[in-house]
Design a protein around this motif. Structure first.
Motif, mmCIF file in Angstrom:
data_model
loop_
_atom_site.group_PDB
_atom_site.id
_atom_site.type_symbol
_atom_site.label_atom_id
_atom_site.label_comp_id
_atom_site.label_asym_id
_atom_site.label_seq_id
_atom_site.Cartn_x
_atom_site.Cartn_y
_atom_site.Cartn_z
ATOM 1 N N ASN A 77 -40.829 15.364 -4.944
ATOM 2 C CA ASN A 77 -41.187 14.202 -5.747
ATOM 3 C C ASN A 77 -40.779 12.906 -5.065
ATOM 4 O O ASN A 77 -41.466 11.907 -5.161
ATOM 5 N N MET A 78 -39.631 12.927 -4.390
ATOM 6 C CA MET A 78 -39.199 11.732 -3.681
ATOM 7 C C MET A 78 -40.162 11.410 -2.551
ATOM 8 O O MET A 78 -40.453 10.252 -2.300
ATOM 9 N N THR A 79 -40.706 12.422 -1.912
ATOM 10 C CA THR A 79 -41.674 12.205 -0.848
ATOM 11 C C THR A 79 -42.939 11.573 -1.408
ATOM 12 O O THR A 79 -43.471 10.633 -0.829
ATOM 13 N N MET A 80 -43.415 12.065 -2.533
ATOM 14 C CA MET A 80 -44.610 11.498 -3.157
ATOM 15 C C MET A 80 -44.370 10.051 -3.570
ATOM 16 O O MET A 80 -45.237 9.205 -3.407
ATOM 17 N N ALA A 81 -43.186 9.769 -4.107
ATOM 18 C CA ALA A 81 -42.864 8.407 -4.526
ATOM 19 C C ALA A 81 -42.795 7.474 -3.322
ATOM 20 O O ALA A 81 -43.260 6.325 -3.388
ATOM 21 N N SER A 82 -42.245 7.946 -2.226
ATOM 22 C CA SER A 82 -42.161 7.082 -1.048
ATOM 23 C C SER A 82 -43.541 6.826 -0.442
ATOM 24 O O SER A 82 -43.826 5.721 0.018
ATOM 25 N N ILE A 83 -44.400 7.828 -0.478
ATOM 26 C CA ILE A 83 -45.771 7.635 0.014
ATOM 27 C C ILE A 83 -46.498 6.631 -0.871
ATOM 28 O O ILE A 83 -47.183 5.734 -0.373
ATOM 29 N N ALA A 84 -46.337 6.754 -2.183
ATOM 30 C CA ALA A 84 -46.986 5.813 -3.099
ATOM 31 C C ALA A 84 -46.470 4.400 -2.876
ATOM 32 O O ALA A 84 -47.246 3.433 -2.910
ATOM 33 N N GLY A 85 -45.173 4.258 -2.633
ATOM 34 C CA GLY A 85 -44.611 2.945 -2.368
ATOM 35 C C GLY A 85 -45.141 2.340 -1.080
ATOM 36 O O GLY A 85 -45.452 1.144 -1.015
ATOM 37 N N GLN A 86 -45.274 3.164 -0.053
ATOM 38 C CA GLN A 86 -45.813 2.678 1.215
ATOM 39 C C GLN A 86 -47.275 2.255 1.070
ATOM 40 O O GLN A 86 -47.686 1.226 1.611
ATOM 41 N N VAL A 87 -48.037 3.024 0.324
ATOM 42 C CA VAL A 87 -49.448 2.688 0.106
ATOM 43 C C VAL A 87 -49.564 1.384 -0.670
ATOM 44 O O VAL A 87 -50.391 0.524 -0.350
ATOM 45 N N GLY A 88 -48.711 1.207 -1.683
ATOM 46 C CA GLY A 88 -48.741 -0.027 -2.461
ATOM 47 C C GLY A 88 -48.394 -1.241 -1.619
ATOM 48 O O GLY A 88 -49.058 -2.280 -1.702
ATOM 49 N N CYS A 89 -47.353 -1.121 -0.807
ATOM 50 C CA CYS A 89 -46.962 -2.236 0.067
ATOM 51 C C CYS A 89 -48.037 -2.537 1.101
ATOM 52 O O CYS A 89 -48.323 -3.704 1.395
ATOM 53 N N LEU A 90 -48.635 -1.505 1.648
ATOM 54 C CA LEU A 90 -49.706 -1.687 2.626
ATOM 55 C C LEU A 90 -50.893 -2.407 1.997
ATOM 56 O O LEU A 90 -51.452 -3.343 2.583
ATOM 57 N N THR A 91 -51.263 -2.005 0.793
ATOM 58 C CA THR A 91 -52.378 -2.633 0.094
ATOM 59 C C THR A 91 -52.106 -4.114 -0.145
ATOM 60 O O THR A 91 -52.964 -4.965 0.114
ATOM 61 N N LEU A 92 -50.910 -4.421 -0.634
ATOM 62 C CA LEU A 92 -50.559 -5.824 -0.861
ATOM 63 C C LEU A 92 -50.578 -6.629 0.427
ATOM 64 O O LEU A 92 -51.058 -7.766 0.452
ATOM 65 N N ALA A 93 -50.049 -6.061 1.496
ATOM 66 C CA ALA A 93 -49.998 -6.773 2.770
ATOM 67 C C ALA A 93 -51.402 -7.092 3.273
ATOM 68 O O ALA A 93 -51.674 -8.219 3.721
ATOM 69 N N VAL A 94 -52.311 -6.129 3.198
ATOM 70 C CA VAL A 94 -53.678 -6.353 3.683
ATOM 71 C C VAL A 94 -54.393 -7.380 2.812
ATOM 72 O O VAL A 94 -55.074 -8.285 3.317
ATOM 73 N N ILE A 95 -54.221 -7.286 1.498
ATOM 74 C CA ILE A 95 -54.892 -8.227 0.593
ATOM 75 C C ILE A 95 -54.370 -9.649 0.801
ATOM 76 O O ILE A 95 -55.148 -10.604 0.879
ATOM 77 N N PHE A 96 -53.046 -9.799 0.913
ATOM 78 C CA PHE A 96 -52.497 -11.140 1.129
ATOM 79 C C PHE A 96 -52.913 -11.703 2.485
ATOM 80 O O PHE A 96 -53.217 -12.891 2.606
ATOM 81 N N ALA A 97 -52.936 -10.868 3.506
ATOM 82 C CA ALA A 97 -53.377 -11.332 4.828
ATOM 83 C C ALA A 97 -54.832 -11.788 4.772
ATOM 84 O O ALA A 97 -55.192 -12.843 5.324
ATOM 85 N N ALA A 98 -55.669 -11.019 4.099
ATOM 86 C CA ALA A 98 -57.083 -11.394 3.967
ATOM 87 C C ALA A 98 -57.239 -12.672 3.151
ATOM 88 O O ALA A 98 -58.043 -13.550 3.497
ATOM 89 N N LEU A 99 -56.462 -12.786 2.092
ATOM 90 C CA LEU A 99 -56.538 -13.972 1.249
ATOM 91 C C LEU A 99 -56.146 -15.229 2.023
ATOM 92 O O LEU A 99 -56.864 -16.232 2.015
#
Length: 86
Positions: free
Chosen positions: A2-24
């Motif tokens: 479960n900790m692995t799944m949570a860390s993957i979800a956190g990385q995906v969320g941070c990656l998504t925010l980073a790409v969206i803010f960079a594009a914005l």
């Protein structure tokens, strides 16, 4: 696991925010520089969607490739050890 799944979800969320803010910010900067108010912001934000999906897929694939499957023998041994302790 479960900790692995949570860390993957956190990385995906941070990656998504980073790409969206960079594009914005890139779109806003280009619109200000070229005086084309919403054009580049909208185009770059829409273009960032497939980039984000591709990067998310690669991130999740790399993370799941590192997870080793549990072998059937180790599950049986673990269960037998638990029964013997009781």
């Amino acid at each position: 696991m479960n900790m692995t799944m949570a860390s993957i979800a956190g990385q995906v969320g941070c990656l998504t925010l980073a790409v969206i803010f960079a594009a914005l910010f890139a779109g806003l900067w280009l619109d200000r520089y070229l005086d084309t108010k919403p054009l580049f912001t909208v185009v770059i934000l829409l273009g960032s969607v497939p980039v984000t999906l591709f990067l998310m897929f690669r991130l999740v694939k790399a993370a799941t490739d590192r997870i080793k499957p549990v072998q059937k023998d180790s599950l049986i041994n673990t269960h037998q050890e638990e029964v013997n302790r009781d």
